[in-house]
Design a protein around this motif. Structure first.
Motif, PDB file in Angstrom:
ATOM      1  N   TYR A   4     -60.766-129.079 -39.509  1.00 59.35           N
ATOM      2  CA  TYR A   4     -60.365-130.035 -40.533  1.00 59.35           C
ATOM      3  C   TYR A   4     -58.991-130.672 -40.297  1.00 59.35           C
ATOM      4  O   TYR A   4     -58.692-131.691 -40.903  1.00 59.35           O
ATOM      5  CB  TYR A   4     -60.385-129.363 -41.911  1.00 59.35           C
ATOM      6  N   THR A   5     -58.155-130.073 -39.470  1.00 58.46           N
ATOM      7  CA  THR A   5     -56.812-130.594 -39.249  1.00 58.46           C
ATOM      8  C   THR A   5     -56.471-130.604 -37.758  1.00 58.46           C
ATOM      9  O   THR A   5     -57.144-129.962 -36.959  1.00 58.46           O
ATOM     10  CB  THR A   5     -55.754-129.733 -39.961  1.00 58.46           C
ATOM     11  N   HIS A  20     -53.384-120.445 -35.599  1.00 61.92           N
ATOM     12  CA  HIS A  20     -53.898-119.356 -36.436  1.00 61.92           C
ATOM     13  C   HIS A  20     -53.940-119.786 -37.908  1.00 61.92           C
ATOM     14  O   HIS A  20     -54.924-119.538 -38.606  1.00 61.92           O
ATOM     15  CB  HIS A  20     -53.045-118.102 -36.259  1.00 61.92           C
ATOM     16  N   HIS A  21     -52.880-120.434 -38.380  1.00 57.33           N
ATOM     17  CA  HIS A  21     -52.858-120.928 -39.763  1.00 57.33           C
ATOM     18  C   HIS A  21     -53.972-121.955 -39.979  1.00 57.33           C
ATOM     19  O   HIS A  21     -54.647-121.944 -41.013  1.00 57.33           O
ATOM     20  CB  HIS A  21     -51.504-121.571 -40.095  1.00 57.33           C
ATOM     21  N   MET A  22     -54.154-122.845 -39.000  1.00 59.27           N
ATOM     22  CA  MET A  22     -55.191-123.868 -39.135  1.00 59.27           C
ATOM     23  C   MET A  22     -56.585-123.254 -39.126  1.00 59.27           C
ATOM     24  O   MET A  22     -57.466-123.695 -39.863  1.00 59.27           O
ATOM     25  CB  MET A  22     -55.048-124.919 -38.032  1.00 59.27           C
ATOM     26  N   ALA A  23     -56.794-122.207 -38.325  1.00 59.14           N
ATOM     27  CA  ALA A  23     -58.091-121.522 -38.305  1.00 59.14           C
ATOM     28  C   ALA A  23     -58.360-120.836 -39.645  1.00 59.14           C
ATOM     29  O   ALA A  23     -59.486-120.876 -40.161  1.00 59.14           O
ATOM     30  CB  ALA A  23     -58.137-120.510 -37.168  1.00 59.14           C
ATOM     31  N   GLN A  24     -57.331-120.214 -40.217  1.00 60.67           N
ATOM     32  CA  GLN A  24     -57.491-119.591 -41.534  1.00 60.67           C
ATOM     33  C   GLN A  24     -57.766-120.654 -42.601  1.00 60.67           C
ATOM     34  O   GLN A  24     -58.550-120.421 -43.527  1.00 60.67           O
ATOM     35  CB  GLN A  24     -56.247-118.785 -41.895  1.00 60.67           C
ATOM     36  N   ALA A  25     -57.132-121.810 -42.478  1.00 62.23           N
ATOM     37  CA  ALA A  25     -57.370-122.905 -43.423  1.00 62.23           C
ATOM     38  C   ALA A  25     -58.806-123.404 -43.305  1.00 62.23           C
ATOM     39  O   ALA A  25     -59.442-123.716 -44.315  1.00 62.23           O
ATOM     40  CB  ALA A  25     -56.377-124.036 -43.186  1.00 62.23           C
ATOM     41  N   ASP A  26     -59.338-123.474 -42.084  1.00 60.69           N
ATOM     42  CA  ASP A  26     -60.739-123.869 -41.894  1.00 60.69           C
ATOM     43  C   ASP A  26     -61.672-122.905 -42.614  1.00 60.69           C
ATOM     44  O   ASP A  26     -62.616-123.318 -43.290  1.00 60.69           O
ATOM     45  CB  ASP A  26     -61.097-123.904 -40.412  1.00 60.69           C
ATOM     46  N   ALA A  27     -61.394-121.611 -42.464  1.00 54.84           N
ATOM     47  CA  ALA A  27     -62.224-120.603 -43.133  1.00 54.84           C
ATOM     48  C   ALA A  27     -62.121-120.742 -44.648  1.00 54.84           C
ATOM     49  O   ALA A  27     -63.125-120.605 -45.362  1.00 54.84           O
ATOM     50  CB  ALA A  27     -61.797-119.204 -42.691  1.00 54.84           C
ATOM     51  N   PHE A  28     -60.921-121.032 -45.156  1.00 58.06           N
ATOM     52  CA  PHE A  28     -60.736-121.228 -46.592  1.00 58.06           C
ATOM     53  C   PHE A  28     -61.524-122.442 -47.085  1.00 58.06           C
ATOM     54  O   PHE A  28     -62.185-122.380 -48.122  1.00 58.06           O
ATOM     55  CB  PHE A  28     -59.251-121.387 -46.921  1.00 58.06           C
ATOM     56  N   VAL A  29     -61.469-123.546 -46.349  1.00 60.16           N
ATOM     57  CA  VAL A  29     -62.197-124.759 -46.752  1.00 60.16           C
ATOM     58  C   VAL A  29     -63.696-124.486 -46.746  1.00 60.16           C
ATOM     59  O   VAL A  29     -64.409-124.849 -47.692  1.00 60.16           O
ATOM     60  CB  VAL A  29     -61.842-125.955 -45.841  1.00 60.16           C
ATOM     61  N   ASP A  30     -64.205-123.842 -45.686  1.00 60.44           N
ATOM     62  CA  ASP A  30     -65.628-123.522 -45.631  1.00 60.44           C
ATOM     63  C   ASP A  30     -66.042-122.631 -46.803  1.00 60.44           C
ATOM     64  O   ASP A  30     -67.086-122.850 -47.422  1.00 60.44           O
ATOM     65  CB  ASP A  30     -65.977-122.831 -44.314  1.00 60.44           C
ATOM     66  N   ALA A  31     -65.219-121.645 -47.135  1.00 65.58           N
ATOM     67  CA  ALA A  31     -65.521-120.754 -48.262  1.00 65.58           C
ATOM     68  C   ALA A  31     -65.500-121.517 -49.581  1.00 65.58           C
ATOM     69  O   ALA A  31     -66.342-121.282 -50.456  1.00 65.58           O
ATOM     70  CB  ALA A  31     -64.528-119.596 -48.300  1.00 65.58           C
ATOM     71  N   THR A  32     -64.549-122.442 -49.722  1.00 64.11           N
ATOM     72  CA  THR A  32     -64.481-123.260 -50.940  1.00 64.11           C
ATOM     73  C   THR A  32     -65.737-124.098 -51.083  1.00 64.11           C
ATOM     74  O   THR A  32     -66.317-124.196 -52.176  1.00 64.11           O
ATOM     75  CB  THR A  32     -63.232-124.167 -50.909  1.00 64.11           C
ATOM     76  N   ALA A  58     -52.869-124.318 -45.000  1.00 63.74           N
ATOM     77  CA  ALA A  58     -52.154-123.897 -43.787  1.00 63.74           C
ATOM     78  C   ALA A  58     -50.645-123.908 -44.018  1.00 63.74           C
ATOM     79  O   ALA A  58     -49.933-122.999 -43.562  1.00 63.74           O
ATOM     80  CB  ALA A  58     -52.517-124.809 -42.617  1.00 63.74           C
ATOM     81  N   MET A  59     -50.149-124.906 -44.743  1.00 68.48           N
ATOM     82  CA  MET A  59     -48.724-124.969 -45.035  1.00 68.48           C
ATOM     83  C   MET A  59     -48.311-123.841 -45.981  1.00 68.48           C
ATOM     84  O   MET A  59     -47.218-123.291 -45.871  1.00 68.48           O
ATOM     85  CB  MET A  59     -48.359-126.343 -45.578  1.00 68.48           C
ATOM     86  N   TYR A  60     -49.191-123.485 -46.891  1.00 62.40           N
ATOM     87  CA  TYR A  60     -48.943-122.336 -47.764  1.00 62.40           C
ATOM     88  C   TYR A  60     -48.808-121.067 -46.921  1.00 62.40           C
ATOM     89  O   TYR A  60     -47.859-120.299 -47.085  1.00 62.40           O
ATOM     90  CB  TYR A  60     -50.074-122.198 -48.784  1.00 62.40           C
ATOM     91  N   LEU A  61     -49.752-120.846 -46.011  1.00 63.58           N
ATOM     92  CA  LEU A  61     -49.709-119.655 -45.166  1.00 63.58           C
ATOM     93  C   LEU A  61     -48.438-119.614 -44.326  1.00 63.58           C
ATOM     94  O   LEU A  61     -47.802-118.564 -44.209  1.00 63.58           O
ATOM     95  CB  LEU A  61     -50.939-119.614 -44.252  1.00 63.58           C
TER      96      LEU A  61
END
Length: 115
Positions: A4-5, A20-32, A58-61
């Protein structure tokens, strides 16, 4: 590589957003998306709303990681990005994403809890 980014999406020079932050953000978006009954494969990318959601998360993380209890400014920044990603996540709907039709009759998700 993030879905996504990209690294050019992040304009805050005080934050070091990593893959790593961007990968976690991808997982968060998919879960949302799944939580809202939307299959991520239904979304046409790039999508500005999902990019923004992934950026905020990702910026939060990165803010939380950089704060590490030592920087009150980063703590405030983390709180700011947390509010932004939560607000953006609430706004995500099939209509906002431009997905036609209704939710299918396939598997969905429900939240269970004690009431």
């Amino acid at each position: 590589m993030a879905t996504y980014t990209t690294s050019t999406d992040f304009a805050d020079e005080f934050l070091a957003v990593t893959e790593h932050h961007m990968a976690q953000a991808d997982a968060f978006v998919d879960a949302t998306l799944r939580k809202k009954g939307i299959d991520p494969s239904e979304v046409t990318l790039p999508n500005a709303d999902l990019t923004q959601l992934a950026m905020y998360y990702a910026m939060y993380l990165a803010s939380v990681e950089n704060a590490a209890g030592e920087s009150p400014e980063m703590g405030y920044k983390a709180d700011h990005y947390r509010r932004l990603y939560q607000e953006k996540a609430e706004q995500i709907t099939r209509a906002v994403l431009g997905i036609e039709g209704t939710v299918g009759t396939g598997w969905g998700t429900i939240e269970l809890g004690r009431g």
